[in-house]
Design an enzyme around this catalytic site. Structure first.
Site, short mmCIF file in Angstrom:
data_model
loop_
_atom_site.label_atom_id
_atom_site.label_comp_id
_atom_site.label_asym_id
_atom_site.label_seq_id
_atom_site.Cartn_x
_atom_site.Cartn_y
_atom_site.Cartn_z
N ASP A 198 0.84 -1.19 0.00
CA ASP A 198 0.00 0.00 0.00
C ASP A 198 0.88 1.25 0.00
O ASP A 198 1.98 1.23 -0.55
CB ASP A 198 -0.93 -0.03 1.22
CG ASP A 198 -2.27 0.65 0.96
OD1 ASP A 198 -2.27 1.87 0.76
OD2 ASP A 198 -3.30 -0.04 0.96
N HIS A 231 -3.80 6.10 3.29
CA HIS A 231 -4.55 4.92 2.87
C HIS A 231 -4.04 3.66 3.57
O HIS A 231 -4.81 2.89 4.16
CB HIS A 231 -4.46 4.80 1.36
CG HIS A 231 -5.32 3.74 0.76
ND1 HIS A 231 -4.90 2.44 0.62
CD2 HIS A 231 -6.58 3.77 0.26
CE1 HIS A 231 -5.86 1.72 0.05
NE2 HIS A 231 -6.89 2.50 -0.19
N SER A 272 -11.31 -0.88 -0.57
CA SER A 272 -10.02 -0.81 0.12
C SER A 272 -10.16 -1.11 1.60
O SER A 272 -9.23 -1.62 2.23
CB SER A 272 -9.42 0.59 -0.04
OG SER A 272 -8.87 0.78 -1.30
#
Length: 924
Positions: free
Chosen positions: A156, A206, A529
């Site tokens: 990620d 994220h 996600s």
């Protein structure tokens, strides 16, 4: 991959057209991934090019032997790559493609210091973490099972391991105990990565949010706890602060995670594809084959409808995770106050853009008191409206855009606007309208309370605060509209070869988790996600209980015990189960999977399409329990989804226009009832009959579940799907929207026939000053459905040049060759764009002259060696010439044998009759 909150998506979808435009993953010029037949030294391999190539990344791993190389002379890169591919020591060569950084909108954030107040609003909610209740994760916690001893690699944007809820450190003995930064902060996908051993995420968030979903520790002010807080996390950072990443680095990260001993690898990254043969997906499949489960988010393109699977989630044996919405909508709200008459109360809000709310204390005004008015504020305000500069204007969220509503308010002098929501929770609104100083949103209940007070003639004074510095509190809202149902943003499968995607779902809509300390520490985000890491954590919990790490076993368990749900649209439930291409097996029930004593041999069946119909299939039922069980099988149909809105439609229908019907397949089971003693197993034969009464020209995708009910109260299901119609017969190329445009034209307006384009001198298209002087053509290819190969031929329309005279004939078309980047393999449906500087795939350049482009797209299940297997169209005729370099030069860079001068793009004459008109035009 992250999407806006549900209501925002619904509004966007409502305005969507049936054609969904996507851009193909960008190819990095001159960069290629080379896979070796056998291991070899990558530096020595690159040295063979005599300085014409450099090593981007050494990709020699246990499961992949190769390298990523960069050719320095990009104009000859295709030719060089083609030569490399023919070497006996090379297995295959494919271009480096760039995938975007996961985009996300943060619905709200709050830090440790500001967490002064905790409240609940809007219903009977509890303090239990709802995503865990929805998936039975809470039962593992009650049993003290935490995923201890399991290593989960997160590929990620990195992880802010300094966060107190994520351990506060990095390395052995820490929660985030291993990993690497493959790129560095400044990496954007096009520049040189600066790898190091510190995978910290301070600038995106994220990956930190993903990490908290898996393993956040409970020592935080909001009570967030990861699903498997006992695991070890590995952080493999593949994105800088912005930009994208090449598939070579993704392949490296996956292999690094595998070789570091990861038990599970999770990645919430992807891009439109639909083909399991995609190189990145194929590498991930290889890791799964070698015993490590890989879960990948299914994608956030639900609006695109059926057949929109994402890579690498679409890889064979890769577990694709869909999203359902949380039954609770959490929001981290900034604290402010209001007064009705003289009574003061607290309220919460989310700041927007702009947000100059410092010390703003003004009374409220609203255009009407109808709290169910969808068009509230959409029309110009009446002439009797007061000067609104001394008010905060309160507007209900509804049918028209935020900007339109703000413009109407600003037209009457408003400088400050607050929206009250029409669904649970809040969101961050952007409304950059000249004259507006600040915008915010508040929960629906607060707004309705204020409207009621205004309607009764009371004065409502609102005292706002700076949303960046104001104290925050956690508010939880019931979500009766979409809670527990499939998120509207979750992408639909299957693949173009009818492989079942996704596999199952977990909560991904409205998820509270950790966020980098520099960006607020905690945040509420939505997307597949967020669903994917919860699935990874559940894998760890099941491993703890069952003592196996086998990917197939765990996927089968989770699939068979998952809970399918009804389809729901605009808050209204359908009488049918949601299609398997949307929800897979359904919402994971982790404890049931961990404790199941009946095992199935597969996670799903595909009967394929009519041309490749495979109606008779088998699966095995095993009883691993200690006593006999009698099983009965039945068929439970799910909604059949039409790919097209009408028989003549070219483009698949988008959500919410996808039509669902109750036409189900018929299944016969042999045997349909049977008893298994402890330790016994039985092969079941399934014979399918496709649904009747369907319009096969609209390509209906049917699906359902084989229900397997045991006398021990076990209730399992096996998802299946198929296509009633021929995928091969479907037109994949949208000829009307495949056209020639100017490269500088972002609207892709088609050019008129015989337009002359002026190209940079060969090899100079990457020089900005030269490119700015040029007027290059752009080929716009629109695929109505995916195509495994797009071929483009440059067709000479005169016979004036040596190159034209020596043109080859392919599929009956005279061609000088294909432009660089063609053929293009494994393409998703949507719009793909290619600017052309005259360069061919072999590195040469076409002479100045008059041409057209013939575009061929291979049909699904087509044979690339047969011309009839392609959809074909042509562009309008056009002319090209090249900018002068200041003096006449021989055209040594052009197609071999071509000796014409190129300062003004004059073609070499053959006969005056053939060339005079074109030559005169080019000289003008």
């Amino acid at each position: 991959m992250v999407r806006l909150d549900l209501a925002t998506v619904l509004l966007a979808v409502a305005a969507a057209v049936n054609a969904v435009q996507v851009d193909t993953p960008e190819v990095l010029p001159g960069a290629y991934i080379v896979e070796y037949e056998n291991d070899q030294d990558s530096n020595a391999f690159v040295r063979k090019f005599g300085g014409r190539a450099s090593l981007r990344k050494d990709l020699r791993f246990k499961l992949f032997k190769g390298a990523s190389i960069q050719f320095k002379d990009t104009k000859n890169a295709e030719e060089m790559a083609a030569k490399v591919a023919k070497l006996p020591t090379i297995k295959r060569v494919f271009p480096v493609r760039r995938y975007p950084i996961p985009q996300h909108d943060v619905l709200s954030t709050g830090d440790d210091a500001a967490a002064l107040v905790k409240r609940q609003l809007g219903g009977n909610v509890t303090n239990s973490f709802s995503p865990h209740l929805m998936t039975q994760v809470n039962k593992f916690k009650e049993a003290g099972i935490t995923g201890k001893g399991i290593k989960i690699a997160v590929i990620d944007t990195g992880i802010d391991y300094t966060h107190p809820a994520l351990g506060g450190c990095f390395g052995p003995g820490c929660l985030v105990s291993y990993g690497a930064d493959l790129v560095g902060d400044a990496f954007n996908g096009a520049n040189q990565p600066r790898p190091d051993n510190d995978p910290v995420d301070n600038c995106n968030g994220h990956g930190t949010h993903v990490a908290g979903i898996i393993a956040a520790q409970s020592n935080n002010p909001y009570g967030i706890v990861g699903a498997a807080e006992g695991v070890q996390l590995g952080a493999y950072r593949v994105f800088g602060c912005q930009g994208d990443v090449g598939n070579d680095l993704l392949i490296a990260a996956y292999n690094m995670a595998y070789e570091a001993g990861s038990d599970i690898i999770t990645a919430s990254i992807g891009g439109a594809s639909g083909w399991s043969e995609d190189p990145w997906a194929a590498v991930v499949s290889r890791i799964v084959e070698n015993g490590v489960p890989c879960v990948v988010s299914a994608g956030n393109d639900g609006a695109a409808g059926v057949f929109y699977a994402s890579t690498a989630a679409n890889g064979k044996q890769v577990t694709a995770i869909a999203s359902v919405d949380n039954v609770i909508t959490p929001a981290l709200l900034a604290n402010a106050t209001y007064q009705i008459d003289s009574k003061s109360e607290f309220f919460g809000f989310t700041g927007g853009d702009p947000q100059s709310w410092n010390s703003v204390s003004l009374p409220l005004w609203t255009v009407n008191y109808n709290t169910s008015d969808e068009a509230h504020g959409c029309d110009p305000y009446p002439a009797s409206t007061p000067n609104l500069s001394g008010y905060i204007v309160l507007i209900r969220r509804g049918s028209c855009t935020f900007v339109q509503k703000v413009e109407n308010a600003v037209a009457k002098g408003a400088r400050y606007v607050i929206f009250y929501n029409n669904v649970p929770g809040t969101l961050s609104v952007t409304a950059r309208v000249p004259g507006l100083s600040a915008v915010a949103t508040i929960p629906s209940g607060t707004g309705e309370l204020w409207v009621e007070a205004l309607e009764s003639g009371k004065r409502v004074l609102v005292n706002m605060a700076n949303p960046s510095t104001a104290p925050k509190f956690l508010a939880n809202f019931d979500n009766p509209t979409s809670g527990g149902y499939l998120s509207s943003f979750t992408s639909w499968g299957p693949t173009f070869e009818v492989e079942s995607k996704p596999q199952f779902s977990t909560p991904g809509g409205y998820i509270l988790s950790t966020y980098p300390r520099l960006l607020g520490s905690y945040g509420v985000l939505s997307g597949t996600s967020m669903a994917c890491p919860l699935a990874a954590a559940i894998y760890a919990l099941v491993m703890n209980v069952r003592g196996t790490k086998d990917p197939k076993t765990i996927e089968n368990l989770l699939s068979s015990t998952a809970k399918p749900n009804l389809f729901r649209r605009d808050g209204v439930s359908s009488p049918y189960l949601a299609p398997v291409p949307q929800q897979g097996a359904g919402l994971v029930q982790a404890w049931d999977a961990a404790k199941a004593t009946t095992l199935l041999s597969t996670s799903g069946l595909s009967f394929n399409d009519t041309d490749h119909f495979n109606p008779v299939q088998t699966f095995t039922v095993s009883n691993t329990g200690s006593s006999s069980v009698t099983y009965s099988l039945s068929n439970v149909g799910a909604a059949t989804a039409y790919t097209y809105s009408s028989p003549g439609a070219l483009t698949p229908a988008s959500l919410p226009s996808v039509e669902l019907t109750g036409n189900f397949a018929s299944l016969a089971f042999t045997p349909s009832t049977f008893t298994l003693g402890a330790g016994q197993r039985r092969i079941v034969t399934v014979k399918a009959t496709a649904p009747t009464g369907l319009d096969v020209k609209r390509l209906p995708v049917y699906s359902g579940y084989i229900a397997i009910n045991g006398s021990d109260s076990s209730a399992l299901s096996l998802p299946y799907l198929g296509v009633a119609g021929s995928l091969h017969s479907v037109v994949v190329l949208n000829s009307d929207n495949t056209l020639l445009a100017r490269a500088r034209d972002s609207t892709n307006s088609p050019v008129a026939a015989n337009l002359t384009f002026t190209l940079p001198p060969p090899g100079q298209s990457n020089i900005t000053a030269v490119r700015n002087r040029a007027d290059m053509p752009k080929l716009v290819v629109t695929l109505a459905m995916g195509s495994a190969m797009i071929r483009v031929d440059v067709v000479p329309l005169t016979n004036c040049s040596t190159a034209a005279q020596n043109a080859k004939v392919v599929f009956g078309t005279r061609t000088l060759g294909q432009p660089e980047e063609f053929p293009s393999w494994y393409n998703p449906r949507g719009t793909l764009q290619y600017a052309w500087d005259g360069r061919l795939a072999d590195g040469s350049y076409v002479p100045a002259g008059r041409y057209k482009l013939t575009v061929r797209a291979l049909r699904i299940f087509g044979d690339e060696s047969k011309s009839e297997e392609y959809d074909v169209t042509e562009t309008v005729p056009f002319r090209i010439r090249y900018l002068t370099e200041g003096k006449t030069q021989k055209r040594k860079r052009f197609v071999k044998g071509e000796r014409a001068l190129w300062t003004v793009g004059v073609e070499r004459r053959q006969t005056p009759e053939q060339c005079e008109a074109d030559e005169r035009t080019l000289k003008q």
